[in-house]
Design a protein around this motif. Structure first.
Motif, PDB file in Angstrom:
ATOM      1  N   VAL A 130       0.675  -1.161  -0.134  1.00 56.74           N
ATOM      2  CA  VAL A 130      -0.013  -0.105   0.149  1.00 56.74           C
ATOM      3  C   VAL A 130       0.921   1.243   0.172  1.00 56.74           C
ATOM      4  O   VAL A 130       0.530   2.229  -0.771  1.00 56.74           O
ATOM      5  CB  VAL A 130      -0.971  -0.008   1.170  1.00 56.74           C
ATOM      6  N   ALA A 131       1.968   1.072   0.759  1.00 56.37           N
ATOM      7  CA  ALA A 131       2.776   2.510   0.818  1.00 56.37           C
ATOM      8  C   ALA A 131       3.455   2.627  -0.282  1.00 56.37           C
ATOM      9  O   ALA A 131       3.719   3.790  -0.927  1.00 56.37           O
ATOM     10  CB  ALA A 131       3.774   2.125   2.175  1.00 56.37           C
ATOM     11  N   THR A 132       4.028   1.693  -1.113  1.00 53.92           N
ATOM     12  CA  THR A 132       4.785   1.814  -2.095  1.00 53.92           C
ATOM     13  C   THR A 132       3.821   2.312  -3.356  1.00 53.92           C
ATOM     14  O   THR A 132       4.191   3.145  -4.014  1.00 53.92           O
ATOM     15  CB  THR A 132       5.561   0.396  -2.459  1.00 53.92           C
ATOM     16  N   PHE A 133       2.706   1.647  -3.347  1.00 55.48           N
ATOM     17  CA  PHE A 133       1.692   1.927  -4.399  1.00 55.48           C
ATOM     18  C   PHE A 133       1.515   3.547  -4.173  1.00 55.48           C
ATOM     19  O   PHE A 133       1.335   4.342  -5.238  1.00 55.48           O
ATOM     20  CB  PHE A 133       0.431   1.223  -4.484  1.00 55.48           C
ATOM     21  N   PHE A 134       1.231   3.694  -2.991  1.00 57.94           N
ATOM     22  CA  PHE A 134       0.778   5.284  -2.688  1.00 57.94           C
ATOM     23  C   PHE A 134       1.927   6.252  -3.236  1.00 57.94           C
ATOM     24  O   PHE A 134       1.767   7.182  -3.860  1.00 57.94           O
ATOM     25  CB  PHE A 134       0.593   5.464  -1.137  1.00 57.94           C
ATOM     26  N   ALA A 135       3.250   6.044  -3.018  1.00 58.33           N
ATOM     27  CA  ALA A 135       4.227   6.742  -3.519  1.00 58.33           C
ATOM     28  C   ALA A 135       4.464   6.976  -4.798  1.00 58.33           C
ATOM     29  O   ALA A 135       4.743   7.830  -5.358  1.00 58.33           O
ATOM     30  CB  ALA A 135       5.685   6.152  -2.777  1.00 58.33           C
ATOM     31  N   ILE A 136       4.192   5.493  -5.506  1.00 56.33           N
ATOM     32  CA  ILE A 136       3.888   5.674  -6.995  1.00 56.33           C
ATOM     33  C   ILE A 136       2.891   6.642  -7.418  1.00 56.33           C
ATOM     34  O   ILE A 136       3.082   7.325  -8.516  1.00 56.33           O
ATOM     35  CB  ILE A 136       4.152   4.333  -7.466  1.00 56.33           C
ATOM     36  N   VAL A 137       1.693   6.432  -6.996  1.00 53.23           N
ATOM     37  CA  VAL A 137       0.734   7.388  -7.301  1.00 53.23           C
ATOM     38  C   VAL A 137       0.965   8.812  -7.154  1.00 53.23           C
ATOM     39  O   VAL A 137       0.803   9.462  -8.124  1.00 53.23           O
ATOM     40  CB  VAL A 137      -0.488   6.726  -6.642  1.00 53.23           C
ATOM     41  N   GLY A 138       1.678   8.978  -6.261  1.00 52.51           N
ATOM     42  CA  GLY A 138       2.037  10.464  -5.845  1.00 52.51           C
ATOM     43  C   GLY A 138       2.930  10.942  -6.837  1.00 52.51           C
ATOM     44  O   GLY A 138       2.903  12.044  -7.122  1.00 52.51           O
ATOM     45  N   ARG A 139       3.863  10.068  -7.318  1.00 54.73           N
ATOM     46  CA  ARG A 139       4.694  10.353  -8.362  1.00 54.73           C
ATOM     47  C   ARG A 139       4.040  10.611  -9.732  1.00 54.73           C
ATOM     48  O   ARG A 139       4.635  11.347 -10.699  1.00 54.73           O
ATOM     49  CB  ARG A 139       5.854   9.563  -8.322  1.00 54.73           C
ATOM     50  N   SER A 140       3.034   9.760  -9.923  1.00 48.81           N
ATOM     51  CA  SER A 140       2.264   9.985 -11.370  1.00 48.81           C
ATOM     52  C   SER A 140       1.392  10.938 -11.381  1.00 48.81           C
ATOM     53  O   SER A 140       0.960  11.092 -12.400  1.00 48.81           O
ATOM     54  CB  SER A 140       1.736   8.634 -11.248  1.00 48.81           C
ATOM     55  N   ILE A 141       1.059  11.677 -10.294  1.00 56.25           N
ATOM     56  CA  ILE A 141      -0.183  12.666 -10.725  1.00 56.25           C
ATOM     57  C   ILE A 141       0.577  14.103 -10.691  1.00 56.25           C
ATOM     58  O   ILE A 141       1.388  14.569  -9.878  1.00 56.25           O
ATOM     59  CB  ILE A 141      -1.144  12.908  -9.235  1.00 56.25           C
ATOM     60  N   PRO A 142       0.500  14.771 -11.891  1.00 55.90           N
ATOM     61  CA  PRO A 142       1.221  15.932 -11.961  1.00 55.90           C
ATOM     62  C   PRO A 142       0.549  17.051 -10.730  1.00 55.90           C
ATOM     63  O   PRO A 142      -0.501  16.972 -10.598  1.00 55.90           O
ATOM     64  CB  PRO A 142       0.907  16.596 -13.510  1.00 55.90           C
ATOM     65  N   ASN A 143       1.489  17.864 -10.303  1.00 54.42           N
ATOM     66  CA  ASN A 143       1.162  18.530  -9.261  1.00 54.42           C
ATOM     67  C   ASN A 143       0.235  19.504  -9.474  1.00 54.42           C
ATOM     68  O   ASN A 143      -0.839  19.922  -8.602  1.00 54.42           O
ATOM     69  CB  ASN A 143       2.447  19.369  -8.523  1.00 54.42           C
ATOM     70  N   PHE A 144       0.111  19.955 -10.983  1.00 47.01           N
ATOM     71  CA  PHE A 144      -0.819  21.096 -11.311  1.00 47.01           C
ATOM     72  C   PHE A 144      -2.257  20.320 -11.112  1.00 47.01           C
ATOM     73  O   PHE A 144      -3.285  20.887 -10.888  1.00 47.01           O
ATOM     74  CB  PHE A 144      -0.697  21.754 -12.337  1.00 47.01           C
ATOM     75  N   VAL A 145      -2.509  18.982 -11.646  1.00 47.80           N
ATOM     76  CA  VAL A 145      -3.677  18.302 -11.670  1.00 47.80           C
ATOM     77  C   VAL A 145      -4.024  18.081 -10.341  1.00 47.80           C
ATOM     78  O   VAL A 145      -5.098  18.467  -9.857  1.00 47.80           O
ATOM     79  CB  VAL A 145      -3.411  17.047 -12.272  1.00 47.80           C
ATOM     80  N   PHE A 146      -3.298  17.683  -9.392  1.00 44.34           N
ATOM     81  CA  PHE A 146      -3.625  17.493  -8.022  1.00 44.34           C
ATOM     82  C   PHE A 146      -4.007  18.784  -7.209  1.00 44.34           C
ATOM     83  O   PHE A 146      -5.076  18.604  -6.424  1.00 44.34           O
ATOM     84  CB  PHE A 146      -2.201  17.073  -7.166  1.00 44.34           C
ATOM     85  N   ALA A 147      -3.303  19.802  -7.814  1.00 52.25           N
ATOM     86  CA  ALA A 147      -3.693  21.033  -7.118  1.00 52.25           C
ATOM     87  C   ALA A 147      -5.177  21.427  -7.380  1.00 52.25           C
ATOM     88  O   ALA A 147      -6.172  21.673  -6.513  1.00 52.25           O
ATOM     89  CB  ALA A 147      -2.718  22.053  -7.426  1.00 52.25           C
ATOM     90  N   VAL A 148      -5.592  21.068  -8.481  1.00 49.50           N
ATOM     91  CA  VAL A 148      -6.873  21.456  -9.177  1.00 49.50           C
ATOM     92  C   VAL A 148      -7.794  20.858  -8.425  1.00 49.50           C
ATOM     93  O   VAL A 148      -8.687  21.046  -8.024  1.00 49.50           O
ATOM     94  CB  VAL A 148      -7.118  21.424 -10.708  1.00 49.50           C
ATOM     95  N   ILE A 149      -7.353  19.397  -8.341  1.00 47.08           N
ATOM     96  CA  ILE A 149      -8.245  18.301  -7.646  1.00 47.08           C
ATOM     97  C   ILE A 149      -8.679  18.877  -6.297  1.00 47.08           C
ATOM     98  O   ILE A 149      -9.821  18.968  -5.838  1.00 47.08           O
ATOM     99  CB  ILE A 149      -8.026  16.948  -7.655  1.00 47.08           C
ATOM    100  N   LEU A 150      -7.575  19.232  -5.423  1.00 49.13           N
ATOM    101  CA  LEU A 150      -7.709  19.589  -4.146  1.00 49.13           C
ATOM    102  C   LEU A 150      -8.532  21.031  -4.082  1.00 49.13           C
ATOM    103  O   LEU A 150      -9.318  20.836  -3.138  1.00 49.13           O
ATOM    104  CB  LEU A 150      -6.085  19.943  -3.385  1.00 49.13           C
ATOM    105  N   GLN A 151      -8.333  21.517  -4.922  1.00 46.74           N
ATOM    106  CA  GLN A 151      -9.086  23.067  -4.778  1.00 46.74           C
ATOM    107  C   GLN A 151     -10.562  22.743  -5.113  1.00 46.74           C
ATOM    108  O   GLN A 151     -11.540  23.249  -4.519  1.00 46.74           O
ATOM    109  CB  GLN A 151      -8.542  23.987  -6.068  1.00 46.74           C
ATOM    110  N   PHE A 152     -10.823  21.886  -6.101  1.00 49.16           N
ATOM    111  CA  PHE A 152     -12.223  21.652  -6.394  1.00 49.16           C
ATOM    112  C   PHE A 152     -12.973  20.869  -5.276  1.00 49.16           C
ATOM    113  O   PHE A 152     -14.045  21.482  -4.846  1.00 49.16           O
ATOM    114  CB  PHE A 152     -12.157  20.665  -7.547  1.00 49.16           C
ATOM    115  N   PHE A 153     -12.222  19.954  -4.609  1.00 52.19           N
ATOM    116  CA  PHE A 153     -12.995  19.310  -3.595  1.00 52.19           C
ATOM    117  C   PHE A 153     -13.123  20.056  -2.249  1.00 52.19           C
ATOM    118  O   PHE A 153     -14.109  20.211  -1.488  1.00 52.19           O
ATOM    119  CB  PHE A 153     -12.653  17.863  -3.327  1.00 52.19           C
TER     120      PHE A 153
END
Lengths: 311, 340, 354
Positions: A130-153
């Protein structure tokens, strides 16, 4: 030690001079002029403006003026933004960027170290996966996409945080989290690798043979030994935070230097681009030096040599 | 054990054991390093899934002109911002209905779209088909990433090799150059380069490639230094082989796993760089679609038309995730000691 | 003699992707109080695995389907992890093979030596450091007082092994397990370490299990010897019995491959040990054994008694087995041994058999 640090500082200045020189001439090569984005100007007006900015002088004179100014802490005058001095622009905007960057770094490293350490201790279990997968997902979401998603929700839908407004700590939380994502993932991954390595080392087995429990072994021996190399990723992390801030500040409308940099690029504001490039470079070089010194302090095996640089 | 064995006088006859040759035989079939790595990779289910996901995405990207339902750049302002719809709109989420001023209505009917025409993922603010733009955007992102990665390999590998092989002064100078370049965040280097070049595909590839090679050069240099002291390299040198021949015959083959792993790790970074540059507006010029421009367009209308952001986001995340997972799998397979 | 440790019918498997490796196959032995037992065998014979099971330090992918390890009326295989932690480093401790990697590189050595005291004895930090200093002095670290704040990299390999030994003995353990403690060291340092261990054994009255593949080292330190091959003990006896009256062809091979002053050509046992994923049906050594008989491929040999203290698992000792001629070197050792026994019987001063 002092000699080594002095040498490194001298090298920082040389590097900055080279960076400044290269960016200066690169900017001169640029197609387009600072005026292309402004209203149509007459030839006369352009001549006056060229004089005002010293752009009519020979290239080397311009270079000389720039370097001398640089030595006095003068980065020139912005073509845009009401002709403010670049240093003034930067000093006005560096506060929010530093705050968000520092918060992101703290969140990223602490959680990353925790996540990586847990994954390593529980290696080859579902916790690790789980931890490793989470780390890889974290690396795979571009920060600007992540930012927009955070902002939206969190800001738009749930209204927990302000959407985009620079107003104290609460408005710095979302950008910090968005910015921390990539460093967190990288730290976790790096920490896990180091810790797995350390945990399989002979001295850990010896520590266990002394009668330390597995958690005592981790706390007293493994953690410290795996943390030392983790210090080295502070450099790349600073890079990620600097570049990340450009989009994150844009998305959250934060009046920082990252947002300024993007604006300057889109408006051909050379003096600001140059000033910020030199600033980023200087910050990075200082961080590299601090990391090297820190490494020497916390790792008893390393004595900083006076002869050579790093690597 | 011994109790249930029948002992007969024959039991103590000497077994013919004089032939020693068979004792030295190795029992398991030997595998080459690559066969072994591939075998390990195949055991890694996550990596296998990532591989097939990528294979499908790359295939779709290659066949974009055949697969894309519409021309990605054809504008039709009358059909702007249509929600996703499949067939006659019976599938939830793809009904073609959208909310305007708090009232849900059939946007297709409202825009006067003829019956039978539909956009699976909807249209953007210029009425372009989002699915087709995503397919073309993915194609472009993958192409840029691969080209840039090849480019950084072409600079990085020889740079590292020469730096370590020549050593001494050459090495110092070459390392100083690397230090200077890496004193500026690499995305900023890419941005500065993009400002000078004419905007376009080639410029982006060069800019990303130029910033990516440093990691490769560092790894190759370290690896070369290590290999240099190996006996077989010394032997080749003693036998008078040329440096070039040693590089191609001994060094590069022995570093192939490092090269492969690092290349695979660089691809997602390159995809991210391209998206980043296009997102801030200095990457792929309009009207061409790249995942970055799609995300930038999508973000502007995210609050009202979230699908325009969701679909490109999902695609880029899936793409990077698959590359990262495959890269991790490759690293585990080629470098079993490092284990993730 | 009082048995301090008794290992019975021990079996250990390791789960790997290729299948279960049967690393230890039905091993039994015991350790008497105050003695030194040497376990000898080549790499992969299972000697390190055996002692790690005593320490409770087996890798996660191992399982122990069968066996008992009795220490002070408790079975070390059955007690909880917590109870095991109380025994480790206190009643039983271990010296590791490679002194270059066995010490925590980021912790001063004094602290590392004091650590077992702090865990087990609830001693004050200052008192523990004082003890650590004494023990470092005892193992021969010169100027220990000024060096307890130094880090491992500031010591030579031999000194580091002394520090590792100091860590192991700081709590005066009843059993000291030494896993090839001299293998990674220079020959001159090796003998110093062996001398040190002998001295310490007298001083702190501990029993030692000494793991090695080097028979030369065994002769200098052991009271009894157990020879392991392919996860089994194949012969055990007193050091004299093993060295001068060995019975198993594998022991013959091992002794034969030791260089002596007379040997002109170094002997090597042909072949390689079997793959323990699928251990052979009969005697695992049979394919490499020039004395192998048909039955060696049929059934595992049981232990045959040679003397009260000497047992060997080879069908050659079966009453029906033909008499075979051991290698010349073994015969020579035999002769020396009988001369020695005869002289001892006469009450004369025992000649140095070497």
């Amino acid at each position: 030690m002092t000699k080594y640090i002095l040498k490194r500082i001298a090298w920082i200045f040389i590097t900055l001079w080279i960076v400044a020189t290269i960016t200066f001439f690169l900017m001169k090569l640029l197609p387009g002029t600072p005026y292309t984005n402004q209203a149509k100007l007459s030839a006369d007006q352009i001549r006056i403006m060229n004089e005002q900015y010293g752009l009519n002088k020979p290239l080397f004179t311009q270079y000389w003026v720039y370097i001398v100014g640089l030595l006095h802490g003068d980065l020139g005058t912005s073509f845009q933004f009401n002709n403010q001095p670049v240093t003034y622009l930067i000093s006005n905007r560096i506060g929010p960027s530093m705050q968000i960057g520092a918060q992101a770094m703290i969140i990223g490293t602490l959680l990353g170290i925790l996540l990586g350490a847990i994954a390593a201790v529980k290696q080859r279990t579902w916790v690790d996966s789980v931890a490793t997968f989470f780390a890889i997902v974290g690396r795979s979401i571009p920060n600007f996409v992540f930012a927009v998603i955070l902002q939206f929700f969190l800001a738009f839908k749930l209204k927990i945080f302000p959407i985009a407004l620079w107003d104290g700590f609460s408005s710095s939380i979302l950008p910090s989290i968005a910015l921390a994502m990539a460093p967190l993932a990288d730290t976790a991954r790096f920490m896990r690798t180091e810790m797995v390595d350390v945990l399989s080392s002979d001295y850990i087995e010896l520590a266990r043979s002394k009668g330390l429990s597995s958690w005592q072994t981790v706390a007293k021996h493994a953690l410290r030994n795996s943390l030392i190399p983790v210090v080295t990723i502070i450099g790349p992390m600073a890079v990620a935070l600097m570049t990340g801030s450009m989009v994150i500040e844009n998305i959250f409308s934060i009046p920082g230097i990252g947002e300024q940099f993007v604006k300057s690029i889109l408006t051909n504001d050379y003096p600001t681009i140059m000033g910020l490039t030199i600033l980023y470079s200087a910050a990075l070089l200082v961080i590299y030096l601090v990391v090297d010194i820190l490494y020497g302090i916390i790792d008893p095996r390393i004595r900083l040599s006076t002869t050579g640089g790093k690597e | 054990m011994a109790d249930n064995v029948k002992i007969t006088p024959d039991s103590f006859k000497p077994a013919n054991n004089q032939d020693n040759t068979q004792k030295e035989e190795i029992q398991a079939p030997s595998l080459t390093f690559f066969q072994d790595a591939v075998r390990r990779l195949k055991q890694n289910k996550v990596a296998v899934v990532a591989f097939w996901v990528l294979a499908v995405m790359i295939l779709i990207a290659l066949l974009a002109p055949v697969i894309a339902p519409h021309n990605p750049n054809t504008q039709n302002v009358n059909y702007a911002n249509l929600p996703p719809k499949i067939g006659s709109g019976n599938i939830p989420g793809f009904t073609g209905k959208g909310e305007v001023a708090g009232v849900v209505s059939d946007r297709y009917a409202a825009s006067g779209v003829p019956k039978g025409t539909y956009y699976i993922l909807g249209t953007d603010y210029l009425g372009r088909d989002l699915l087709s733009r995503i397919i073309y955007g993915t194609r472009l992102s993958i192409f840029v990433a691969f080209a840039a990665t090849m480019f950084d390999m072409i600079i990085g590998v020889p740079y590292g090799l020469i730096s370590a092989w020549r050593g001494k002064f050459t090495d110092i100078v070459m390392q100083r150059i690397i230090e200077i370049i890496s004193s500026v965040p690499n995305l900023i280097v890419a941005i500065l380069m993009l400002l000078i070049f004419k905007p376009g595909l080639t410029s982006i590839i060069i800019a990303i490639g130029f910033t990516g090679w440093i990691t490769m050069a560092r790894l190759i240099r370290a690896e070369t230094y290590q290999l240099q002291s190996e006996e077989y390299i010394l032997a080749a040198q003693t036998l008078g082989e040329s440096s070039l021949k040693i590089a191609f015959k001994h060094l590069i083959p022995n570093m192939s796993s490092v090269i492969i792993i690092n290349t695979m790790m660089t691809i997602p970074t390159a995809i991210f760089f391209e998206a980043f540059l296009s997102y801030i507006g200095i990457g792929i010029p309009a009207p061409n679609a790249s995942l970055g421009t799609l995300l930038s367009d999508g973000q502007k209308t995210f609050r009202f038309l979230p699908y325009q952001m969701w679909y490109p986001s999902a695609v880029i995340v899936l793409l990077m995730l698959a590359f990262n997972l495959l890269a991790d799998g490759l690293r585990d397979a080629f470098d079993p000691k490092s284990s993730r | 003699m009082e048995k301090i440790l008794d290992v019975k019918d021990l079996e250990i498997n390791f789960h790997t992707f290729a299948g279960d490796v049967k690393a230890i196959r039905d091993v039994s032995f015991h350790l008497n109080k105050g003695e030194t037992l040497a376990i000898v065998g080549e790499s992969g014979s299972g000697k390190s695995v055996t002692v790690r099971s005593i320490m409770g330090l087996l890798a996660n992918n191992s399982n122990v389907p069968n066996g008992q390890i009795m220490f002070k009326d408790q079975d070390l295989l059955k007690i909880s992890a917590r109870q095991m932690e109380k025994i480790r480093g206190n009643d039983i401790s271990m010296i590791f093979q490679d002194p270059m990697t066995s010490l925590d590189p980021t912790m001063p050595i004094g602290k590392q030596v004091a650590e077992p005291l702090l865990i087990h004895n609830h001693m004050s930090r200052a008192k523990a450091m004082e003890r650590a200093e004494e023990v470092l002095e005892l193992v021969g670290i010169p100027n220990a007082k000024n060096r307890i704040k130094d880090y491992p990299h500031q010591f030579s390999g031999g000194q580091r092994q002394r520090i590792v030994i100091a860590i192991a003995i700081v709590n005066y353990p009843e059993i000291l397990i030494a896993d090839e403690p001299t293998t990674a060291l220079d020959v001159t340092i090796q003998s110093q370490i062996i001398e040190l261990m002998k001295e310490l054994q007298d001083k702190i009255e501990t029993s030692i299990i000494f793991i090695t593949h080097d028979l030369g080292v065994v002769a200098g330190i052991a009271d009894r010897v157990a020879v392991m091959y392919a996860g089994k003990i194949i012969e055990y006896g007193s050091v004299d019995e093993i060295f001068y009256d060995p019975r198993h062809p594998y022991t013959w091979g091992l002794l034969n491959s030791m260089p002596t002053l007379e040997s002109k050509k170094l002997y090597a046992i042909p072949g390689t040990p079997p793959n323990l994923l699928n251990p052979p049906k009969g005697d695992a050594f049979a394919p490499r054994n020039e004395y192998a008989m048909a039955i060696d491929y049929e059934a595992m040999p049981p232990f045959f008694k040679v003397t009260d203290t000497h047992y060997a698992a080879t069908w050659l000792l079966h009453p029906d087995a033909p008499k075979v001629q051991p290698p010349a070197e073994i015969l020579r050792r035999h002769e020396l041994y009988h001369k020695y026994l005869a002289e001892q019987a006469k009450g004369g001063v025992p000649a140095d058999a070497e």
